[in-house]
Scaffold this motif. Structure first.
Motif, PDB file in Angstrom:
ATOM      1  N   GLY A 117       4.527  16.775  54.406  1.00 22.31           N
ATOM      2  CA  GLY A 117       3.184  16.187  54.468  1.00 22.31           C
ATOM      3  C   GLY A 117       3.119  14.872  53.715  1.00 22.31           C
ATOM      4  N   SER A 118       2.266  14.809  52.714  1.00 19.03           N
ATOM      5  CA  SER A 118       2.104  13.595  51.903  1.00 19.03           C
ATOM      6  C   SER A 118       3.314  13.311  51.025  1.00 19.03           C
ATOM      7  N   GLY A 119       4.233  14.269  50.963  1.00 24.14           N
ATOM      8  CA  GLY A 119       5.386  14.143  50.075  1.00 24.14           C
ATOM      9  C   GLY A 119       5.124  14.659  48.678  1.00 24.14           C
ATOM     10  N   CYS A 120       4.005  15.327  48.470  1.00 21.30           N
ATOM     11  CA  CYS A 120       3.576  15.683  47.118  1.00 21.30           C
ATOM     12  C   CYS A 120       4.623  16.523  46.378  1.00 21.30           C
ATOM     13  N   ILE A 121       5.189  17.543  47.042  1.00 20.37           N
ATOM     14  CA  ILE A 121       6.167  18.408  46.373  1.00 20.37           C
ATOM     15  C   ILE A 121       7.445  17.640  46.075  1.00 20.37           C
ATOM     16  N   ALA A 122       7.983  16.973  47.086  1.00 20.62           N
ATOM     17  CA  ALA A 122       9.235  16.237  46.916  1.00 20.62           C
ATOM     18  C   ALA A 122       9.108  15.165  45.847  1.00 20.62           C
ATOM     19  N   LEU A 123       7.996  14.441  45.842  1.00 21.04           N
ATOM     20  CA  LEU A 123       7.801  13.352  44.893  1.00 21.04           C
ATOM     21  C   LEU A 123       7.626  13.875  43.474  1.00 21.04           C
ATOM     22  N   ALA A 124       6.911  14.986  43.320  1.00 20.07           N
ATOM     23  CA  ALA A 124       6.730  15.555  41.985  1.00 20.07           C
ATOM     24  C   ALA A 124       8.073  15.999  41.408  1.00 20.07           C
ATOM     25  N   ILE A 125       8.920  16.598  42.250  1.00 14.64           N
ATOM     26  CA  ILE A 125      10.240  17.029  41.788  1.00 14.64           C
ATOM     27  C   ILE A 125      11.116  15.819  41.476  1.00 14.64           C
ATOM     28  N   GLN A 126      11.106  14.829  42.354  1.00 12.56           N
ATOM     29  CA  GLN A 126      11.917  13.634  42.122  1.00 12.56           C
ATOM     30  C   GLN A 126      11.501  12.914  40.841  1.00 12.56           C
ATOM     31  N   LYS A 127      10.204  12.902  40.560  1.00  6.63           N
ATOM     32  CA  LYS A 127       9.726  12.253  39.337  1.00  6.63           C
ATOM     33  C   LYS A 127      10.254  12.955  38.094  1.00  6.63           C
ATOM     34  N   GLN A 128      10.362  14.276  38.161  1.00  7.28           N
ATOM     35  CA  GLN A 128      10.855  15.044  37.021  1.00  7.28           C
ATOM     36  C   GLN A 128      12.377  14.994  36.914  1.00  7.28           C
ATOM     37  N   PHE A 129      13.062  14.858  38.063  1.00  2.00           N
ATOM     38  CA  PHE A 129      14.521  14.855  38.094  1.00  2.00           C
ATOM     39  C   PHE A 129      14.990  13.591  38.806  1.00  2.00           C
ATOM     40  N   THR A 130      15.057  12.514  38.062  1.00  2.00           N
ATOM     41  CA  THR A 130      15.387  11.225  38.662  1.00  2.00           C
ATOM     42  C   THR A 130      16.808  11.196  39.217  1.00  2.00           C
ATOM     43  N   SER A 131      17.687  12.064  38.711  1.00  2.00           N
ATOM     44  CA  SER A 131      19.068  12.103  39.195  1.00  2.00           C
ATOM     45  C   SER A 131      19.231  13.008  40.411  1.00  2.00           C
ATOM     46  N   ALA A 132      18.180  13.721  40.797  1.00  2.00           N
ATOM     47  CA  ALA A 132      18.275  14.648  41.926  1.00  2.00           C
ATOM     48  C   ALA A 132      18.304  13.883  43.244  1.00  2.00           C
ATOM     49  N   GLU A 133      18.902  14.518  44.244  1.00  2.00           N
ATOM     50  CA  GLU A 133      18.841  14.026  45.620  1.00  2.00           C
ATOM     51  C   GLU A 133      17.795  14.865  46.341  1.00  2.00           C
ATOM     52  N   VAL A 134      16.649  14.266  46.614  1.00  2.00           N
ATOM     53  CA  VAL A 134      15.524  15.000  47.188  1.00  2.00           C
ATOM     54  C   VAL A 134      15.290  14.519  48.617  1.00  2.00           C
ATOM     55  N   MET A 135      15.278  15.467  49.543  1.00  2.00           N
ATOM     56  CA  MET A 135      15.012  15.169  50.949  1.00  2.00           C
ATOM     57  C   MET A 135      13.690  15.811  51.354  1.00  2.00           C
ATOM     58  N   ALA A 136      12.856  15.034  52.030  1.00  2.00           N
ATOM     59  CA  ALA A 136      11.550  15.506  52.495  1.00  2.00           C
ATOM     60  C   ALA A 136      11.579  15.578  54.015  1.00  2.00           C
ATOM     61  N   LEU A 137      11.384  16.766  54.558  1.00  2.00           N
ATOM     62  CA  LEU A 137      11.475  16.999  55.995  1.00  2.00           C
ATOM     63  C   LEU A 137      10.101  17.329  56.561  1.00  2.00           C
ATOM     64  N   ASP A 138       9.789  16.754  57.715  1.00  2.00           N
ATOM     65  CA  ASP A 138       8.541  17.101  58.388  1.00  2.00           C
ATOM     66  C   ASP A 138       8.710  16.882  59.880  1.00  2.00           C
ATOM     67  N   VAL A 139       8.014  17.690  60.674  1.00  2.00           N
ATOM     68  CA  VAL A 139       8.065  17.537  62.126  1.00  2.00           C
ATOM     69  C   VAL A 139       7.218  16.354  62.583  1.00  2.00           C
ATOM     70  N   SER A 140       6.256  15.947  61.762  1.00  2.00           N
ATOM     71  CA  SER A 140       5.304  14.891  62.128  1.00  2.00           C
ATOM     72  C   SER A 140       5.747  13.543  61.588  1.00  2.00           C
ATOM     73  N   GLU A 141       5.988  12.586  62.481  1.00  2.00           N
ATOM     74  CA  GLU A 141       6.344  11.240  62.045  1.00  2.00           C
ATOM     75  C   GLU A 141       5.183  10.560  61.341  1.00  2.00           C
ATOM     76  N   SER A 142       3.959  10.843  61.769  1.00  2.00           N
ATOM     77  CA  SER A 142       2.803  10.225  61.113  1.00  2.00           C
ATOM     78  C   SER A 142       2.658  10.733  59.686  1.00  2.00           C
ATOM     79  N   ALA A 143       2.974  12.020  59.451  1.00  2.00           N
ATOM     80  CA  ALA A 143       2.965  12.537  58.087  1.00  2.00           C
ATOM     81  C   ALA A 143       4.071  11.879  57.266  1.00  2.00           C
ATOM     82  N   LEU A 144       5.234  11.705  57.865  1.00  2.00           N
ATOM     83  CA  LEU A 144       6.339  11.062  57.151  1.00  2.00           C
ATOM     84  C   LEU A 144       6.016   9.619  56.787  1.00  2.00           C
TER      85      LEU A 144
END
Length: 276
Positions: A117-144
């Protein structure tokens, strides 16, 4: 009558007085910078600016869409009708995910957020773990598009990718230390119990599952995710309290070493995790 009180009275028939007061307070503070002591004195140009905001709220459009942003885990995120509005219970899912990642031996974990969706989960995790490789998947291109915009604004290197986990080729390659998801789980028949501003404005693609298959996404996650997890990996999902037991039973049939169902702060079972 002052402008603040007029806005509260306008919104009260739809939201109730308490919620109307809260919405008006947010508008006056976030849009006009007016705290309690200075609410009454809007300038003429501010009243002009208030009119379309008030009209959209009175028509039932969510405040976050009207303002174009939502708060989540200490971040300001852009939101619009292509994505769900981030909610507090999802912050609790993120907190569980962060606790899991902190216990890993791997200091460069790989994370997959399914249905970002908005990326809220992926972004919150990436902010806490800057060294992590975080991928955000969605079926909707408009959401992406929204998730990518949020990643740029926050300066976070989340990888946004289009994919449908219901399709055999919709899953990314490689193994992950965490797969996390807040998938659709609302039945169409349950929409009658939803606030009008949710069912009229938030994207049905992100909300609803087929009436005859409420566990569709959880079943697919349990079938596919274990093979995509590292030896320390986990699958964490948000669930409806009405289906928490059924989702837990699905996880218990999957090849997980440990399965946990956790309550949210209100005491409702809203999260299920499987650990390999």
């Amino acid at each position: 009558m002052d402008d603040f009180r007029e806005l509260v009275l306008l919104l009260t028939p739809l939201y109730g007085e308490g919620e109307a007061h809260s919405l008006a307070s947010i508008v006056f503070e976030d849009v006009f910078g007016r705290k309690r002591a200075a609410r009454e004195a809007l300038q003429p140009e501010e009243r002009v600016r208030l009119q379309p905001i008030a009209a959209r709220l009175a028509a039932g459009e969510p405040l976050q869409y009207v303002l174009g942003e939502a708060d989540f885990f200490g971040m300001k995120l852009r939101v619009g009708p292509d994505v769900l509005i981030p909610r507090q219970e999802t912050e609790e899912l993120v907190a569980w995910a962060i606790a899991h990642l902190r216990n890993l031996k791997n200091d460069r974990p790989r994370v997959l957020d399914i249905g970002t969706g908005s990326g809220c989960i992926a972004l919150a995790i990436q902010k806490q773990f800057t060294s992590a490789e975080v991928m955000a998947l969605d079926v909707s291109e408009s959401a992406l598009d929204v998730a990518r915009q949020n990643a740029r604004l926050l300066g976070l290197p989340v990888q946004c990718r289009q994919g449908d986990i219901l399709s055999p080729d919709g899953w990314p390659d490689g193994s992950f230390d965490l797969i996390i998801s807040n998938p659709p789980y609302v039945l169409p028949s349950e929409a009658v119990h939803m606030p009008v501003w949710v069912k009229a404005h938030e994207p049905g693609l992100a909300l609803f599952v087929p009436e005859n298959d409420p566990l569709l996404f959880y079943r697919v996650l349990c079938e596919r995710a274990p093979a995509c997890l590292s030896p320390e990996g986990a699958l964490l999902v948000e669930v409806s309290a009405f289906h928490a037991r059924q989702v837990t039973e699905l996880f218990e049939k999957a090849p997980f070493r440990t399965v946990l169902c956790k309550n949210d702060l209100s005491g409702m079972p809203r999260m299920v995790g499987g650990f390999v």
